[in-house]
Design an enzyme around this catalytic site. Structure first.
Site, PDB file in Angstrom:
ATOM      1  N   THR A   1      -5.322  -3.006   8.191  1.00  0.00           N
ATOM      2  CA  THR A   1      -5.222  -4.371   7.679  1.00  0.00           C
ATOM      3  C   THR A   1      -5.161  -5.361   8.843  1.00  0.00           C
ATOM      4  OG1 THR A   1      -4.119  -5.777   6.067  1.00  0.00           O
ATOM      5  CG2 THR A   1      -2.697  -4.203   7.205  1.00  0.00           C
TER       6      THR A   1
ATOM      7  N   ASN B   1     -11.587  -1.192   6.592  1.00  0.00           N
ATOM      8  CA  ASN B   1     -10.203  -1.154   6.086  1.00  0.00           C
ATOM      9  C   ASN B   1      -9.754   0.262   5.739  1.00  0.00           C
ATOM     10  OD1 ASN B   1     -11.505  -0.681   3.623  1.00  0.00           O
ATOM     11  ND2 ASN B   1      -9.922  -1.763   2.483  1.00  0.00           N
TER      12      ASN B   1
ATOM     13  N   GLY C   1      -5.715 -11.333  -7.983  1.00  0.00           N
ATOM     14  CA  GLY C   1      -6.167 -10.347  -6.993  1.00  0.00           C
ATOM     15  C   GLY C   1      -5.526  -8.969  -7.090  1.00  0.00           C
TER      16      GLY C   1
ATOM     17  N   LYS D   1      -9.077  -5.091  11.494  1.00  0.00           N
ATOM     18  CA  LYS D   1     -10.253  -4.611  10.742  1.00  0.00           C
ATOM     19  C   LYS D   1     -11.537  -4.590  11.576  1.00  0.00           C
ATOM     20  CE  LYS D   1      -8.506  -5.824   6.201  1.00  0.00           C
ATOM     21  NZ  LYS D   1      -8.757  -6.368   4.868  1.00  0.00           N
TER      22      LYS D   1
ATOM     23  N   SER E   1       0.814  -1.226   0.000  1.00  0.00           N
ATOM     24  CA  SER E   1       0.000   0.000   0.000  1.00  0.00           C
ATOM     25  C   SER E   1       0.849   1.279   0.000  1.00  0.00           C
ATOM     26  CB  SER E   1      -0.958   0.009   1.184  1.00  0.00           C
ATOM     27  OG  SER E   1      -1.931  -0.986   1.011  1.00  0.00           O
TER      28      SER E   1
ATOM     29  N   ILE F   1      -8.424 -14.158  -5.326  1.00  0.00           N
ATOM     30  CA  ILE F   1      -8.035 -12.881  -4.720  1.00  0.00           C
ATOM     31  C   ILE F   1      -6.536 -12.824  -4.420  1.00  0.00           C
ATOM     32  CG2 ILE F   1     -10.335 -12.515  -3.749  1.00  0.00           C
ATOM     33  CD1 ILE F   1      -8.970 -12.946  -0.950  1.00  0.00           C
TER      34      ILE F   1
ATOM     35  N   TYR G   1      -2.618 -12.554  -5.304  1.00  0.00           N
ATOM     36  CA  TYR G   1      -1.842 -11.989  -6.422  1.00  0.00           C
ATOM     37  C   TYR G   1      -0.357 -12.314  -6.335  1.00  0.00           C
ATOM     38  CZ  TYR G   1      -1.320  -8.080  -3.113  1.00  0.00           C
ATOM     39  OH  TYR G   1      -1.088  -7.302  -2.006  1.00  0.00           O
TER      40      TYR G   1
ATOM     41  N   GLY H   1     -13.091 -13.536   6.431  1.00  0.00           N
ATOM     42  CA  GLY H   1     -13.251 -12.087   6.295  1.00  0.00           C
ATOM     43  C   GLY H   1     -13.309 -11.636   4.843  1.00  0.00           C
ATOM     44  N   ALA H   2     -12.433 -12.172   4.013  1.00  0.00           N
ATOM     45  CA  ALA H   2     -12.391 -11.746   2.611  1.00  0.00           C
ATOM     46  C   ALA H   2     -13.676 -12.155   1.891  1.00  0.00           C
ATOM     47  CB  ALA H   2     -11.177 -12.362   1.928  1.00  0.00           C
TER      48      ALA H   2
HETATM   49  P1  ATR Z   1      -9.499 -13.991   5.601  1.00  0.00           P
HETATM   50  O1  ATR Z   1      -9.864 -12.842   6.485  1.00  0.00           O
HETATM   51  O2  ATR Z   1      -8.217 -13.787   4.823  1.00  0.00           O
HETATM   52  O3  ATR Z   1     -10.626 -14.430   4.728  1.00  0.00           O
HETATM   53  P2  ATR Z   1     -10.025 -16.035   7.551  1.00  0.00           P
HETATM   54  O4  ATR Z   1     -11.144 -15.190   8.062  1.00  0.00           O
HETATM   55  O5  ATR Z   1      -9.127 -16.708   8.507  1.00  0.00           O
HETATM   56  O6  ATR Z   1      -9.103 -15.183   6.582  1.00  0.00           O
HETATM   57  O7  ATR Z   1     -10.674 -17.123   6.550  1.00  0.00           O
HETATM   58  C1  ATR Z   1      -9.899 -18.072   5.913  1.00  0.00           C
HETATM   59  C2  ATR Z   1     -10.782 -18.874   4.954  1.00  0.00           C
HETATM   60  O8  ATR Z   1      -9.931 -19.771   4.237  1.00  0.00           O
HETATM   61  C3  ATR Z   1     -11.807 -19.748   5.641  1.00  0.00           C
HETATM   62  O9  ATR Z   1     -12.935 -19.876   4.805  1.00  0.00           O
HETATM   63  C4  ATR Z   1     -11.048 -21.081   5.772  1.00  0.00           C
HETATM   64  O10 ATR Z   1     -11.882 -22.218   5.882  1.00  0.00           O
HETATM   65  P3  ATR Z   1     -12.381 -22.736   7.343  1.00  0.00           P
HETATM   66  O11 ATR Z   1     -13.537 -21.854   7.718  1.00  0.00           O
HETATM   67  O12 ATR Z   1     -12.755 -24.150   7.126  1.00  0.00           O
HETATM   68  O13 ATR Z   1     -11.201 -22.583   8.270  1.00  0.00           O
HETATM   69  C5  ATR Z   1     -10.355 -21.107   4.450  1.00  0.00           C
HETATM   70  N1  ATR Z   1      -9.192 -22.011   4.462  1.00  0.00           N
HETATM   71  C6  ATR Z   1      -8.037 -21.823   5.124  1.00  0.00           C
HETATM   72  N2  ATR Z   1      -7.190 -22.857   4.885  1.00  0.00           N
HETATM   73  C7  ATR Z   1      -7.847 -23.726   4.063  1.00  0.00           C
HETATM   74  C8  ATR Z   1      -7.514 -24.978   3.445  1.00  0.00           C
HETATM   75  N3  ATR Z   1      -6.336 -25.550   3.620  1.00  0.00           N
HETATM   76  N4  ATR Z   1      -8.446 -25.550   2.646  1.00  0.00           N
HETATM   77  C9  ATR Z   1      -9.644 -24.974   2.450  1.00  0.00           C
HETATM   78  N5  ATR Z   1     -10.019 -23.795   3.004  1.00  0.00           N
HETATM   79  C10 ATR Z   1      -9.138 -23.178   3.801  1.00  0.00           C
END
Ligand code: ATR
Length: 276
Positions: free
Chosen positions: A62, A87, A238, A66, A17, A215, A217, A130-131
């Site tokens: 970030t 954000n 992304g 958030k 950023s 998302i 990059y 979150g994303a």
């Molecule tokens: P962010 O804010 O970046 O979205 P997050 O809120 O921790 O991060 O969410 C991570 C997402 O990636 C979740 O949907 C997570 O799935 P779970 O709810 O089952 O934990 C998903 N994720 C993370 N590692 C994964 C993996 N190895 N395979 C599939 N989904 C995964």
């Protein structure tokens, strides 16, 4: 007083950023600066107080702040309120206004890359963190109603889909029924450099011409994108989302629309891709 902007997070050193906003400030001849500030988890209240005292005009927020920053703001935009994630903070007459430009940035990037996209498209969101939340709320607000959330943990997908009044599926169900989707949005960290390798979704049943947006990059092309392209999918990474979320924040602060196309090419080049 010269204006200054910031990004707060933990970690923060890797953030692109500052480079992006500094370039836009220069291009638009705004006499201001933009700095990264390392704010450890649990210290956001002190950080907000300091930023206010020191006259910061606005800042990006970030991971992991958030949600934590919300109690310290004076006003919150309805979309950010619904997502419970901010954000971008704008200081207006000493009051702190919170926005979320992540999901809206994704939608802007999708529309720029694929102008033909219709809101009738069937959208599959992979992930429910979150994303995923930011993107699915922004897509809903933009008129996309035919949406399904699939997640490794089905219950989390169900919670998010209930909030938005859309559908939920397990990853296995989504893989089986993949041909029914026109747009697939990958929102997890799977496939990111220094994260888990591979792909969170088997796309062997992908319909030709399906848009597959990741998302991530870094790398510029994830495993999922490679597999999708090999099967006739149209892909997007992304970078555009990152650039557009920043551009919308820049507009909130300065009422100036920065050049997103040039910035997207510049970041792609920095990450080792070609510039066109
Ligand atoms: P962010 O804010 O970046 O979205 P997050 O809120 O921790 O991060 O969410 C991570 C997402 O990636 C979740 O949907 C997570 O799935 P779970 O709810 O089952 O934990 C998903 N994720 C993370 N590692 C994964 C993996 N190895 N395979 C599939 N989904 C995964």
């Amino acid at each position: 007083m010269k204006k200054w902007f910031a990004v707060i997070g933990d970690p923060i050193a890797q953030s692109m950023s500052p480079t992006m906003h500094e370039a836009w400030l220069q291009q638009n001849e705004v006499d201001a600066s933009y700095i990264p500030i390392h704010v450890p988890r649990g210290t956001v209240e002190e950080a907000v107080r300091s930023l206010k005292t020191l006259g910061c005009s606005g800042w990006n927020v970030t991971v992991p702040h958030k949600e934590a920053i919300i109690p310290y703001l004076d006003e919150i935009d309805p979309l950010a309120e619904a997502m419970q994630a901010v954000n971008t903070v704008v200081v207006k007459e000493g009051r702190l206004h919170g926005y979320n430009t992540d999901g809206v940035g994704f939608v802007a990037s999708l529309r720029e890359t694929f102008p033909e996209v219709s809101t009738d498209a069937a959208v599959l969101i992979v992930g429910a963190g979150g994303a995923a939340k930011g993107i699915s709320y922004a897509l809903c607000r933009d008129g996309f109603r035919n949406m399904t959330i699939a997640n490794r943990t089905y219950e989390t997908a169900e919670q998010l889909s209930d909030q938005l009044n859309v559908s939920a599926m397990t990853i296995q169900e989504a893989e089986q029924q993949l041909a029914q989707f026109d747009i697939i949005v990958q929102t997890t960290s799977v496939g990111m450099v220094h994260s888990q390798e591979g792909s969170p979704l088997d796309v062997s049943r992908l319909k030709r011409g399906t848009i597959v947006a990741d998302i991530i990059y870094n790398p510029l092309q994830t495993e999922l994108m490679k597999q999708a392209e090999a099967l006739g999918g149209k892909t997007m990474n992304g970078i555009g989302m990152f650039v557009h979320q920043g551009a919308i924040a820049f507009q909130h602060w300065l009422n100036i629309q920065p050049n997103t196309e040039q910035m997207t090419a510049r970041i792609r080049q920095q990450l080792g891709g070609n510039s066109c």
